[in-house]
Design a protein around this motif. Sequence first.
Motif, PDB file in Angstrom:
ATOM      1  N   VAL A 277       0.832  -1.204   0.000  1.00 56.41           N
ATOM      2  CA  VAL A 277       0.000   0.000   0.000  1.00 56.41           C
ATOM      3  C   VAL A 277       0.866   1.254   0.000  1.00 56.41           C
ATOM      4  N   ALA A 278       1.920   1.262   0.823  1.00 55.03           N
ATOM      5  CA  ALA A 278       2.817   2.417   0.873  1.00 55.03           C
ATOM      6  C   ALA A 278       3.478   2.651  -0.489  1.00 55.03           C
ATOM      7  N   SER A 279       3.902   1.549  -1.118  1.00 58.19           N
ATOM      8  CA  SER A 279       4.520   1.676  -2.443  1.00 58.19           C
ATOM      9  C   SER A 279       3.506   2.158  -3.467  1.00 58.19           C
ATOM     10  N   ASP A 280       2.274   1.679  -3.349  1.00 57.01           N
ATOM     11  CA  ASP A 280       1.226   2.075  -4.290  1.00 57.01           C
ATOM     12  C   ASP A 280       0.913   3.563  -4.148  1.00 57.01           C
ATOM     13  N   VAL A 281       0.805   4.015  -2.911  1.00 53.46           N
ATOM     14  CA  VAL A 281       0.524   5.435  -2.669  1.00 53.46           C
ATOM     15  C   VAL A 281       1.643   6.308  -3.215  1.00 53.46           C
ATOM     16  N   ALA A 282       2.878   5.878  -2.959  1.00 57.14           N
ATOM     17  CA  ALA A 282       4.027   6.662  -3.427  1.00 57.14           C
ATOM     18  C   ALA A 282       4.059   6.750  -4.949  1.00 57.14           C
ATOM     19  N   SER A 283       3.768   5.622  -5.615  1.00 59.43           N
ATOM     20  CA  SER A 283       3.797   5.635  -7.079  1.00 59.43           C
ATOM     21  C   SER A 283       2.648   6.455  -7.660  1.00 59.43           C
ATOM     22  N   THR A 284       1.490   6.432  -6.957  1.00 53.49           N
ATOM     23  CA  THR A 284       0.346   7.219  -7.431  1.00 53.49           C
ATOM     24  C   THR A 284       0.607   8.708  -7.263  1.00 53.49           C
ATOM     25  N   THR A 285       1.242   9.083  -6.150  1.00 54.53           N
ATOM     26  CA  THR A 285       1.540  10.487  -5.874  1.00 54.53           C
ATOM     27  C   THR A 285       2.506  11.071  -6.911  1.00 54.53           C
ATOM     28  N   SER A 286       3.434  10.229  -7.357  1.00 50.30           N
ATOM     29  CA  SER A 286       4.433  10.725  -8.319  1.00 50.30           C
ATOM     30  C   SER A 286       4.035  10.459  -9.770  1.00 50.30           C
ATOM     31  N   ARG A 287       2.728  10.307 -10.003  1.00 50.27           N
ATOM     32  CA  ARG A 287       2.267   9.982 -11.351  1.00 50.27           C
ATOM     33  C   ARG A 287       2.617  11.081 -12.352  1.00 50.27           C
ATOM     34  N   ARG A 288       2.601  12.339 -11.915  1.00 53.57           N
ATOM     35  CA  ARG A 288       2.885  13.446 -12.848  1.00 53.57           C
ATOM     36  C   ARG A 288       4.265  13.338 -13.460  1.00 53.57           C
TER      37      ARG A 288
ATOM     38  N   ARG B 281       5.271   3.776 -17.840  1.00 53.62           N
ATOM     39  CA  ARG B 281       5.757   3.545 -16.484  1.00 53.62           C
ATOM     40  C   ARG B 281       4.581   3.418 -15.520  1.00 53.62           C
ATOM     41  N   TRP B 282       3.573   4.246 -15.715  1.00 54.41           N
ATOM     42  CA  TRP B 282       2.396   4.208 -14.833  1.00 54.41           C
ATOM     43  C   TRP B 282       1.667   2.873 -14.979  1.00 54.41           C
ATOM     44  N   VAL B 283       1.527   2.385 -16.230  1.00 55.20           N
ATOM     45  CA  VAL B 283       0.865   1.097 -16.459  1.00 55.20           C
ATOM     46  C   VAL B 283       1.655  -0.032 -15.801  1.00 55.20           C
ATOM     47  N   THR B 284       2.978   0.038 -15.893  1.00 59.39           N
ATOM     48  CA  THR B 284       3.819  -0.993 -15.271  1.00 59.39           C
ATOM     49  C   THR B 284       3.637  -1.001 -13.760  1.00 59.39           C
ATOM     50  N   ASN B 285       3.603   0.185 -13.145  1.00 61.55           N
ATOM     51  CA  ASN B 285       3.403   0.277 -11.692  1.00 61.55           C
ATOM     52  C   ASN B 285       2.050  -0.304 -11.282  1.00 61.55           C
ATOM     53  N   ARG B 286       1.010   0.064 -12.050  1.00 64.35           N
ATOM     54  CA  ARG B 286      -0.330  -0.434 -11.714  1.00 64.35           C
ATOM     55  C   ARG B 286      -0.380  -1.962 -11.810  1.00 64.35           C
ATOM     56  N   THR B 287       0.215  -2.476 -12.881  1.00 64.02           N
ATOM     57  CA  THR B 287       0.210  -3.925 -13.093  1.00 64.02           C
ATOM     58  C   THR B 287       0.947  -4.651 -11.960  1.00 64.02           C
ATOM     59  N   SER B 288       2.103  -4.129 -11.590  1.00 64.56           N
ATOM     60  CA  SER B 288       2.902  -4.789 -10.554  1.00 64.56           C
ATOM     61  C   SER B 288       2.219  -4.711  -9.194  1.00 64.56           C
TER      62      SER B 288
ATOM     63  N   ALA C  30       0.743  -7.699  -6.867  1.00 69.16           N
ATOM     64  CA  ALA C  30       1.152  -7.866  -5.467  1.00 69.16           C
ATOM     65  C   ALA C  30      -0.067  -8.035  -4.562  1.00 69.16           C
ATOM     66  N   TYR C  31      -1.117  -7.225  -4.796  1.00 71.85           N
ATOM     67  CA  TYR C  31      -2.347  -7.370  -4.007  1.00 71.85           C
ATOM     68  C   TYR C  31      -2.931  -8.773  -4.170  1.00 71.85           C
ATOM     69  N   GLN C  32      -2.983  -9.242  -5.410  1.00 74.54           N
ATOM     70  CA  GLN C  32      -3.539 -10.567  -5.669  1.00 74.54           C
ATOM     71  C   GLN C  32      -2.695 -11.666  -5.041  1.00 74.54           C
ATOM     72  N   ALA C  33      -1.371 -11.495  -5.070  1.00 78.73           N
ATOM     73  CA  ALA C  33      -0.480 -12.495  -4.475  1.00 78.73           C
ATOM     74  C   ALA C  33      -0.687 -12.579  -2.958  1.00 78.73           C
TER      75      ALA C  33
END
Length: 267
Positions: free
Chosen positions: A148-159, A165-172, A176-179
């Motif tokens: 969750v922390a990594s997800d928030v950080a990647s979402t915040t730096s989306r600009r 890169r954004w699609v790769t972050n979302r996919t990964s 991770a959530y599913q795993a």
Amino acid sequence: MKRITYTPTLVLLALLSLLSGCAPSVYQLRPVSGDVITLDGRPVTKAEKDGIVVVASYEKQDMDYVVLDVEVKNKTDEPIEVNPADFSVYALGSHQDTLTRPNTSRPYIRSAADPTYEADMVARNQLREEKRLKRAKVINTVLMVAVVASDVASTTSRRNQTYDRWVTNRTSHNAAYQAIQLKRMIDYGSFADKMQRYDYEAYRWKQLALKATTVPAGESVRGFVYLPKTQEAAYLLLNYPTPADGEKLSLLFEQRQEKVTPQRRRR
């Protein structure tokens, strides 16, 4: 080329042949010594020595054990102590010769299960599984917080990210959530399966097994005696020491392994 037509009957025969080839083996024990009679369709044997009578019949196969239905009668004038752990079994070959343990010259002798000891082990195993599930919960929580922390950080730096890169972050992160969810399901599934088995084992040792007890003169005690499986044996010699002098009261069983074959359902 001649075309083969697979009729339903042909397919059914093929499946039955395949199933019979991989069918599991079950153990069958038949008494061949003592006073053997048939009760309720099962052969029952009896032996007596020094006022102690042991009546036994084969009951079933249960996990790593073959199970005998045993009754011990006290025909003496004094109370006796009966303990299922005092039963022992000799593994014999096809000529009723004593088998030896692999790479040794010692006879293949095994003691029957001690229900008190086994029940304690089940309780320990249940406690261990509960602790293991708690540790798994903690690990899953830590993993979820990290993702969750990594997800928030990647979402915040989306600009500052490219679309790829954004699609790769979302996919990964979604992976991770599913795993983590899959790991949680596996943890709980494994816990439930093991606890279900331990619940049965606790019931087996506490409710079904012959108990260590004092049998007054003229009375008897009955229950299941659990013998460790000995696949190599053609015969099993069951021994029980008499309280008077420790000499063994013996009963002989022939052991066979039979495959369970599927049967057609009757209408």
